[in-house]
Structures are given as structure tokens and as C-alpha cells.
Write a protein that holds these residues in place. Structure first.
Motif, short mmCIF file in Angstrom:
data_model
loop_
_atom_site.label_atom_id
_atom_site.label_comp_id
_atom_site.label_asym_id
_atom_site.label_seq_id
_atom_site.Cartn_x
_atom_site.Cartn_y
_atom_site.Cartn_z
N GLY A 56 0.82 -1.21 0.00
CA GLY A 56 0.00 0.00 0.00
C GLY A 56 0.84 1.26 0.00
O GLY A 56 0.53 2.24 -0.67
N ALA A 57 1.95 1.22 0.74
CA ALA A 57 2.83 2.39 0.80
C ALA A 57 3.48 2.66 -0.55
O ALA A 57 3.57 3.80 -0.99
N ALA A 58 3.91 1.60 -1.23
CA ALA A 58 4.64 1.76 -2.49
C ALA A 58 3.74 2.10 -3.66
O ALA A 58 4.20 2.69 -4.64
N THR A 59 2.48 1.75 -3.58
CA THR A 59 1.61 1.97 -4.73
C THR A 59 0.59 3.08 -4.53
O THR A 59 0.04 3.57 -5.51
N MET B 123 6.68 5.52 -2.79
CA MET B 123 6.12 5.48 -4.15
C MET B 123 7.15 5.95 -5.17
O MET B 123 7.30 5.33 -6.23
N ALA B 124 7.87 7.03 -4.87
CA ALA B 124 8.88 7.54 -5.79
C ALA B 124 9.99 6.53 -5.99
O ALA B 124 10.46 6.31 -7.12
N GLY C 141 13.27 -0.95 -15.07
CA GLY C 141 13.03 -2.28 -15.61
C GLY C 141 12.96 -3.39 -14.59
O GLY C 141 12.93 -4.57 -14.96
N LYS C 142 12.92 -3.07 -13.32
CA LYS C 142 12.82 -4.10 -12.29
C LYS C 142 11.42 -4.69 -12.30
O LYS C 142 10.43 -4.01 -12.59
N GLU C 143 11.34 -5.97 -11.97
CA GLU C 143 10.04 -6.63 -11.82
C GLU C 143 9.32 -6.04 -10.61
O GLU C 143 9.96 -5.64 -9.63
N PRO C 144 7.98 -5.96 -10.66
CA PRO C 144 7.24 -5.36 -9.54
C PRO C 144 7.54 -6.00 -8.18
O PRO C 144 7.69 -5.28 -7.18
N LYS C 145 7.66 -7.31 -8.12
CA LYS C 145 7.92 -7.95 -6.83
C LYS C 145 9.34 -7.65 -6.33
O LYS C 145 9.56 -7.49 -5.14
#
Length: 169
Positions: A101-104, A111-112, A121-125
Motif C-alpha cells: 500500500g505504501a509503495a503503490t 512510491m517515488a 526495468g525491475k520486476e514489480p515484486k
């Protein structure tokens, strides 16, 4: 049956909050943790209970205890992938959801950082795990200093934003 379980969960949450409030040291830790956007009462209760080392160890050790530290898989000349492993699984699961929740959505600093990693290009996880590592490090420092959240302290400089010049005429 679902209502009964919800009532039991609510009672447990109230009891946990009362126990934390009763101990001044734990109440101070919880207040510091809850000052971070998106970290609420249950996240702070979990961290206070399961990671009493916060504020007393290095950021690398805090990330390892959480289970968000990367470990290599190298042997001889072969360079393997880096993986996170170990740590305290239940705390990691709790912190993962709070960090998601904090990151998105809710924490502009995280978030930044997350958006910058995704743009690279990093994978979301992978990016989310890096956010977990960054946030636990920030929390560790905040608790060590006994300071509440201050976004200006942790924000990254944005290369697109013009920086003030050192020379003014």
C-alpha cells in the motif's frame, strides 16, 4: 460464523492495543511506527512484538531479520541470482502488505522509490522487496533516533526537478 470471527478479531485488536498502550516504551515505538504513512496499528503491533531489535541493530541486520535482505548464489566463477530468504516469515508477510500500500498508493517517498525501480526495468515484486528493505531501514533509523516520520528527510532528489544553484547573483 463470519460475524463471530470478525468480533473475535476486533476483541483481539483492542486487547493488543491496550497492552501496547500500557507499556510506555512500546507505546512510544508504536507511535513512531504509526507516524509513517500506510503503517497502521496492526503493523506497528506486529513489528513491536516480533522485532524488538529495531533501533538497536544496523539497517542490514534489520532487513535480514525481516527476510528482505538479498543473498547471493555464487560458486567459483559462476554468479547466480540473488534471492531473499530467511528472516521472520510472519512479520515479513505483515510488512509486505503494508509496504504494498505504501509503495503503490499512500507514501510519497516509497512510491517515488518504487516508480524509479519500475522505470529502470525491475520486476514489480523485486521493486516491492527493495521498498520493504528501504522502509525497514528507515523505521530502524527512526526508532534509533526516537524521531517521527519526516518525508523531507527521506525524499530522493528528482533528476527532472530543477535543483537550486549554489551560486546566486
Amino acid at each position: 460464523m463470519l460475524k463471530q470471527i470478525a468480533n473475535e478479531v476486533a476483541k483481539l485488536e483492542v486487547a493488543i492495543a491496550a497492552l501496547i498502550k500500557a507499556a510506555p516504551h512500546l507505546a512510544e515505538l508504536a507511535e513512531i511506527i504509526e507516524s509513517v504513512p500506510e503503517l497502521g496499528k496492526m503493523t506497528s503491533a506486529g513489528l513491536v512484538a516480533a522485532m524488538p531489535e529495531l533501533g538497536q541493530v544496523s539497517n542490514m541486520i534489520a532487513a535480514a531479520l525481516l527476510g528482505a535482505a538479498p543473498y547471493d548464489d555464487d560458486s567459483g566463477k559462476r554468479r547466480g541470482d540473488r534471492h531473499v530468504k530467511g528472516g521472520r516469515r510472519k512479520v515479513r508477510n505483515l510488512f509486505y502488505m503494508a509496504c504494498l500500500g505504501a509503495a503503490t498508493r499512500h507514501n510519497p517517498v516509497i512510491m517515488a522509490f518504487y516508480d524509479r525501480l519500475i522505470a529502470k526495468g525491475k520486476e514489480p515484486k523485486v521493486a516491492l522487496t527493495a521498498c520493504m528493505r528501504k522502509l525497514i531501514g528507515i523505521l530502524n533509523s527512526m526508532i534509533a533516533r526516537r524521531q517521527k516520520w519526516d518525508a523531507r528527510r527521506y525524499e530522493l532528489s528528482d533528476p527532472a526537478r530543477p535543483q537550486p544553484s549554489a551560486c546566486t547573483a
